[in-house]
Design a protein around this motif. Structure first.
Motif: not given
Lengths: 313, 313
Positions: B120-126, B128-132, B291-298, B301-310
């Motif tokens: 879910a974090v991956g899809e928000h960060w980069r 289907a959910g980016r920008g919202v 796709g299968q990259e979503a989990g890795l990207v998310g 993001a726990l580290v790279l965008a910790g202000d939003k996700y951690w």
């Protein structure tokens, strides 16, 4: 944190209220008024009534300079703009409540949110949900409203409508709901639905929800069945939200508080049937603590604890 | 924001994956491995496999110093401590994954969260959910997991389990769920439930969910009915969450992606039957994009965008 109190205002279809609220959540100089209704009540008459209410709080409190203004108002509204079109206040349609108040109080923050959300905020800040980070506040009245505090912050959602519990689905094939859907919590639990259902089962035609509550307390079997049915549906909806949101506390308030002893048993039974994960079973479901002050306390918290309850401007 | 990539790791019952992910969400040096199983696989064997995977990412990427480590792992877990007991990895029970990784990477942040939440974090960060700001990410596989981003931040809940869509109730009188409850979304939609239901309706005994998807695509009526039933239940659960959380986007991913053309119609029909508020009808329900990259990207993001996700440490 400021030493000056905040002016808190609640605007509902039945009652208007205003008071001074300090940083400890203490309410003083409270003024309450039946909401004016009828054909002569237009937008400006209603607005002048609000101004008169504010004047009375000023007089009673001796306070001229409030630290800000927090308002809970019936929905729907354009949020955060605070243009309100309360379902039960037909005189206001797209009424620029926040803007008007800002003109009256040009030098301090003025914040307007949904009235049920203010109740949830009040219960989190100073009521049944204080000290924990994940709270669902539920308000049962003409409909079923609510507010969600998650990770210690009020959740607004895309348009300020997050926390609206009434259309969580209890049974996808259930009775029709006034919203157009089926089996929503409100199709089981709102005041009008309750008395209608009870009447269909042989209780008096045209009774009020308050009379239903009294009859249930006195042991009337249909009135009791109506309350049980409401408790059951509430238990299912609260189970869904608990499973989804990993809550600490659910605080239940609203018109039914006298029926809570009857409501809680079936509610907790239904909840237990539907909640099994360890994390979810640890939630506490409790009556709201602040009573009719909850909405005022929460409205004030929009200003006094804006870091938690106001994320926009 | 850093220039060095983050090491992202996914740990699932079927597959292990690791990669380098940069601040743009680009995945490189990805390594995937079938999760080792069987009687000789104890906690340490599994841990050494993870270490070997990390070594391979180091070799392929030429990177020695990652900016941090983000991990998505099957639940349940003690969060944020990152002591994991994945349902489908019996070798790890209260395994101190975060602590072990922190010992390997003592000078950078190491963060572990649920695998569906990372999607879910991956899809928000980069994705289907980016920008919202308000996104429900849904992952359908052996169960139905998910993650909630509300007001632009990942919602964790009391113990890190928020967003778990599988036990939102579709029908309070519905079929029994493996959790102990009744009528949960997972009682209609998980892989095992789908093949079992299809078999009870005359489809082959012992088929896999992948075979069911293929048969449904080829027009097998029972297989198609199974997918429709899943879509219908998903539509109801997503309707509840949309009504409650005031979402912008629902991103749907997981094992069923090949069945999405068949799934989306019934899903959207059920959703439309149950969602009427203007705010809720504006949500977009879309396939996940990463796709299968979503989990890795998310996980990254726990580290790279910790202000939003951690929000903890």
């Amino acid at each position: 944190m400021t030493d000056r109190p905040v002016l808190a205002i609640n605007i509902g279809g039945v009652r208007l209220a205003a008071a001074a609220v300090d940083s400890g959540g203490r309410v003083s100089a409270a003024v309450r008024l039946a909401t004016p209704t009828g054909p002569v009540v237009d937008a400006e008459v209603l607005w002048r009534t609000v101004l008169a209410l504010i004047d009375q709080v000023r007089v009673r409190s001796g306070e001229r300079d409030f630290a800000g203004v927090g308002v809970g108002c019936g929905g729907p509204m354009q949020w955060p703009a605070g243009e309100v079109s309360p379902l039960h206040l037909p005189a206001w349609r797209n009424f620029p409540l926040r803007k008007r108040l800002q003109e009256e109080f040009p030098h301090v923050p003025v914040r307007v949110h949904n009235d049920a959300i203010c109740v949830a905020v009040g219960e989190h800040w100073r009521g049944a949900g204080r000290g924990v980070h994940n709270v669902l506040g539920v308000v049962v009245s003409a409909g079923v409203g609510g507010g969600l505090i998650l990770d210690g912050r009020l959740v607004n959602g895309s348009s300020g409508n997050a926390g609206h519990l009434g259309h969580v689905i209890v049974d996808s094939g259930g009775p029709p709901c006034s919203c157009g859907g089926r089996g929503c919590l409100e199709a089981y639990v709102s005041g009008p639905v309750l008395v209608q259902w009870a009447a269909s089962q042989g209780w008096r035609i045209g009774g009020t929800v308050r009379e239903l509550a009294v009859d249930a307390e006195r042991g009337h079997p249909v009135a009791q069945a109506a309350i049980r049915r409401a408790g059951d549906a509430l238990g299912v909806a609260i189970a869904s939200v608990t499973n989804l949101c990993d809550l600490d506390v659910v605080a239940l308030g609203g018109d039914f508080s006298t029926s809570f002893p009857l409501l809680f048993g079936p509610l907790e039974e239904a909840f237990s049937r539907h909640v099994w994960a360890t994390y979810a079973r640890q939630v506490r479901i409790v009556p709201a603590e602040l009573g009719q002050e909850a909405g005022l306390v929460g409205a004030a918290a929009l200003v006094l604890a804006g870091d938690k309850y106001w994320s926009v401007d």
